[in-house]
Design an enzyme around this catalytic site. Structure first.
Site, short mmCIF file in Angstrom:
data_model
loop_
_atom_site.label_atom_id
_atom_site.label_comp_id
_atom_site.label_asym_id
_atom_site.label_seq_id
_atom_site.Cartn_x
_atom_site.Cartn_y
_atom_site.Cartn_z
N CYS A 116 42.88 49.37 50.43
CA CYS A 116 44.06 48.66 49.91
C CYS A 116 45.25 49.60 49.82
O CYS A 116 46.39 49.15 49.85
CB CYS A 116 43.74 48.07 48.55
SG CYS A 116 43.08 49.28 47.41
N GLU B 129 44.20 42.66 41.69
CA GLU B 129 44.59 43.73 42.62
C GLU B 129 44.50 43.11 44.01
O GLU B 129 43.42 42.78 44.47
CB GLU B 129 43.60 44.91 42.54
CG GLU B 129 43.48 45.55 41.18
CD GLU B 129 44.65 46.43 40.84
OE1 GLU B 129 45.54 46.60 41.70
OE2 GLU B 129 44.70 46.92 39.71
P1 NAP Z 1 38.52 38.18 49.53
O1 NAP Z 1 38.08 37.36 50.66
O2 NAP Z 1 39.68 37.72 48.72
O3 NAP Z 1 37.21 38.35 48.60
C1 NAP Z 1 37.24 39.15 47.46
C2 NAP Z 1 36.15 38.70 46.50
O4 NAP Z 1 36.44 37.40 45.99
C3 NAP Z 1 34.76 38.60 47.14
O5 NAP Z 1 33.81 39.09 46.22
C4 NAP Z 1 34.60 37.10 47.35
O6 NAP Z 1 33.26 36.70 47.38
C5 NAP Z 1 35.28 36.58 46.11
N1 NAP Z 1 35.69 35.20 46.17
C6 NAP Z 1 36.12 34.50 47.24
N2 NAP Z 1 36.44 33.25 46.87
C7 NAP Z 1 36.20 33.15 45.54
C8 NAP Z 1 36.31 32.11 44.59
N3 NAP Z 1 36.78 30.91 44.91
N4 NAP Z 1 35.97 32.35 43.31
C9 NAP Z 1 35.51 33.56 42.95
N5 NAP Z 1 35.37 34.60 43.81
C10 NAP Z 1 35.72 34.39 45.09
O7 NAP Z 1 38.88 39.66 49.95
P2 NAP Z 1 38.08 40.67 50.89
O8 NAP Z 1 38.17 40.17 52.29
O9 NAP Z 1 36.75 41.00 50.32
O10 NAP Z 1 38.97 41.98 50.73
C11 NAP Z 1 40.11 42.25 51.51
C12 NAP Z 1 41.37 42.16 50.70
O11 NAP Z 1 41.24 42.84 49.48
C13 NAP Z 1 42.54 42.80 51.42
O12 NAP Z 1 43.62 41.91 51.41
C14 NAP Z 1 42.86 44.01 50.56
O13 NAP Z 1 44.22 44.36 50.53
C15 NAP Z 1 42.41 43.60 49.23
N6 NAP Z 1 42.08 44.78 48.44
C16 NAP Z 1 42.89 45.12 47.40
C17 NAP Z 1 42.58 46.22 46.62
C18 NAP Z 1 43.44 46.63 45.45
O14 NAP Z 1 43.00 47.44 44.65
N7 NAP Z 1 44.63 46.13 45.33
C19 NAP Z 1 41.43 46.96 46.91
C20 NAP Z 1 40.63 46.59 47.98
C21 NAP Z 1 40.96 45.49 48.74
P3 NAP Z 1 32.49 36.39 48.77
O15 NAP Z 1 32.51 37.64 49.55
O16 NAP Z 1 31.14 35.99 48.32
O17 NAP Z 1 33.27 35.29 49.43
#
Ligand code: NAP
Length: 516
Positions: free
Chosen positions: A293, A256
């Site tokens: 999101c 997602e």
């Molecule tokens: P993110 O930076 O992609 O991080 C998301 C998750 O992935 C965090 O738990 C992060 O952990 C983890 N992560 C990062 N690098 C990783 C790796 N190499 N291996 C495994 N896990 C890893 O996103 P965010 O800043 O938290 O969220 C914002 C984004 O999420 C926005 O673009 C938004 O659109 C999207 N979003 C989408 C939805 C949907 O349902 N479609 C819902 C909510 C948000 P750490 O924090 O420990 O780095």
């Protein structure tokens, strides 16, 4: 200083070293630290697979539903403490934190009810038995059983409570144990939620684990039988999809990701429909400071309504008090972290190459109850891109904050759909109108680009739900840049965690064995 432990292999475990700082985005103060350094994540996955999996698989759907209901109650009992954690670590207003926490408990309760309706069985039939030979005794029956691994849930920072619950509800009901990893920056509320569930002792051992802090080598320990459900940025989603262990083992991955959700005002909308449009767009821009999101990012209005919309939406936005979420008067708090503010400002600068500011001040530094320049605040900003078809980054860059762009169009459904499709696949589109021909054409023109379409006409305008509100009954996910994933949607949400098997044999015997 509070140190957040992870809950792994049936015990709370604290990682080594100083760890990452979790901050209050209003004051900048550090509220906790957490680390996963030195934790044996491979052992945690094995424990979930070998202890939690068999325990859950031995339970009927009805019994698993009771676990979900008990989880929901345990979380609800800590609601006030969790709201405070949301304020401290996420910059949530009370309303924002309630939306997250009540969304979590409500989703668990919805799945508890669904479980009851599935009853005292452990196997689900997928369709009817199919006669496959000359004899009517020779049949094939598709069945759904839990995948024998662990569901690894990696979540975004914006919904620390609901994000865990909406994924866990589907996996646990399907019969898979869960290890959940919230985003580090806002993990305090998820930690509080899991602590409430573990303290209440309502789940079998190994059914729920928590990783507080970085993912470390988590993905290196995946097995073919596991599932990864990820919510977050598109580039992280891609990294996970391309992880060598994921590729080599054929691990199922659900993503997602980003989304440039659109709201369309149709021409000739009745007053009630127009009012609902203004109400919902305002809500989507300001709830959780636009960090949803499903929040509306692009607003399509017939060219001759542009000035009305700027005036009416602008009036509501100007009345929205932005500042310290601890204050009762404040309706919108800061962004969740400095990293999010930096990223939103970067994206905003790109949008402003193709759009102008109609409402709000991108340079605003004074907010209610905070020192000028303090905290991760951004004013609510309504932009206008006059040439909607050539608005470039408006259709490509997701500014994860209280920012949306008005896109005037010629009033035809075909033109509106063309502009919306430039977003390359989104979670949700919303259409506000009373012209049935327009609505019918727009739904069909947009369906292939969206996971959900919300249609609001004058007859339901006062009771319609905001498009950004994700319901457990309905699908959450979207094609293309939205990640191509599917979550929730009642029974559909369990599919990721179930193996579909065709069982061939003697019809009456299979019916008895599978209790069809
Ligand atoms: P993110 O930076 O992609 O991080 C998301 C998750 O992935 C965090 O738990 C992060 O952990 C983890 N992560 C990062 N690098 C990783 C790796 N190499 N291996 C495994 N896990 C890893 O996103 P965010 O800043 O938290 O969220 C914002 C984004 O999420 C926005 O673009 C938004 O659109 C999207 N979003 C989408 C939805 C949907 O349902 N479609 C819902 C909510 C948000 P750490 O924090 O420990 O780095």
């Amino acid at each position: 200083m509070q140190r957040l432990a992870s809950y792994l292999s049936g015990a709370w475990q604290t990682g080594a070293g100083e760890g990452a700082a979790l901050r209050d985005p209003t004051s900048g103060a550090i509220v906790a630290r957490t680390s996963t350094a030195g934790l044996d994540l491979g052992a945690a996955l094995r424990h979930a697979r070998e202890v939690g999996g068999p325990a859950l698989r031995s339970l009927t759907f009805a019994a698993r539903g009771k676990l979900l209901a008990a989880m929901s109650k345990a979380i609800h009992a800590e609601r006030e403490a969790l709201i405070e954690m949301g304020r401290k670590n996420g910059g949530n207003t009370r309303g924002d934190a309630k939306f997250d926490i009540d969304g979590a408990t409500g989703t668990l309760m919805y799945y508890a009810g669904l479980a009851e309706s599935l009853g005292e069985r452990t196997v689900l039939l997928d369709g009817e038995a199919i006669t496959i030979g000359r004899s009517s005794r020779l049949v094939g029956q598709h069945i759904l059983t839990p995948k024998p691994g662990v569901a690894v849930h990696i979540n975004a920072f914006n919904f620390p409570a609901w994000g865990l619950a909406e994924k866990a509800a589907c996996a646990l009901l399907a019969g898979m144990p869960v290890i959940s990893k919230p985003a580090t920056a806002t993990a305090l509320m998820t930690w509080g939620l899991v602590k409430a569930v573990i303290d209440a002792d309502v789940l079998p051992e190994g059914a729920l684990g928590l990783i507080c802090g970085g993912a470390g080598d988590l993905l290196d320990h995946l097995e073919w039988s596991d599932v990864v459900a990820f919510t977050g940025g598109a580039s992280t989603g891609e990294t996970i999809r391309r992880h060598p262990r994921v590729l080599a083992s054929g691990v199922a991955v659900n993503v997602e990701a980003d989304s440039l959700n659109a709201a369309i005002l149709a021409p000739g909308a009745e007053d009630a429909t127009y009012d609902a449009f203004i109400r919902d767009v305002h809500g989507e821009m300001t709830q959780k400071s636009g960090q949803k999101c499903t929040a509306t990012r692009r607003i399509l209005v017939p060219r001759d309504r542009l000035d009305d919309v700027i005036e009416d939406l602008g009036e509501r936005l100007r009345r929205t008090v932005v500042g310290d979420p601890a204050l009762d008067t404040v309706r919108m708090g800061p962004l969740a972290s400095q990293a999010q503010l930096d990223s939103a400002r970067e994206g905003l600068a790109r949008l402003l190459e193709h759009a102008r500011v109609a409402v709000g001040d991108p340079a605003r530094s004074a907010f209610e109850g905070v020192e000028p320049g303090q905290g991760c605040f951004l004013d609510a900003l309504l932009l206008v891109a006059d040439d909607a078809r050539r608005a470039g980054p408006v259709h490509d860059v997701e500014v994860f904050g209280p920012v949306a762009t008005l896109l005037p169009y010629d009033g035809s459904a075909a033109e509106a759909a063309h502009i919306v499709r430039l977003g390359q696949g989104s979670l949700v589109a919303s259409i506000y109108g009373d012209d049935q021909a327009f609505l019918g054409e727009a739904i069909l023109a947009l369906a292939g680009w969206h996971g959900r379409i919300v249609v609001t006409d004058g007859k339901i305008a006062d009771k319609a739900l905001q498009p950004g509100m994700v319901m457990p009954h309905l699908l959450h996910g979207g094609p293309g840049r939205a990640g191509g994933g599917e979550e929730l949607g009642g029974r559909r949400g369990m599919k990721l965690y179930q193996q579909r098997t065709a069982v061939q044999g003697n019809g009456p015997l299979l019916a008895r064995l599978l209790d069809a």
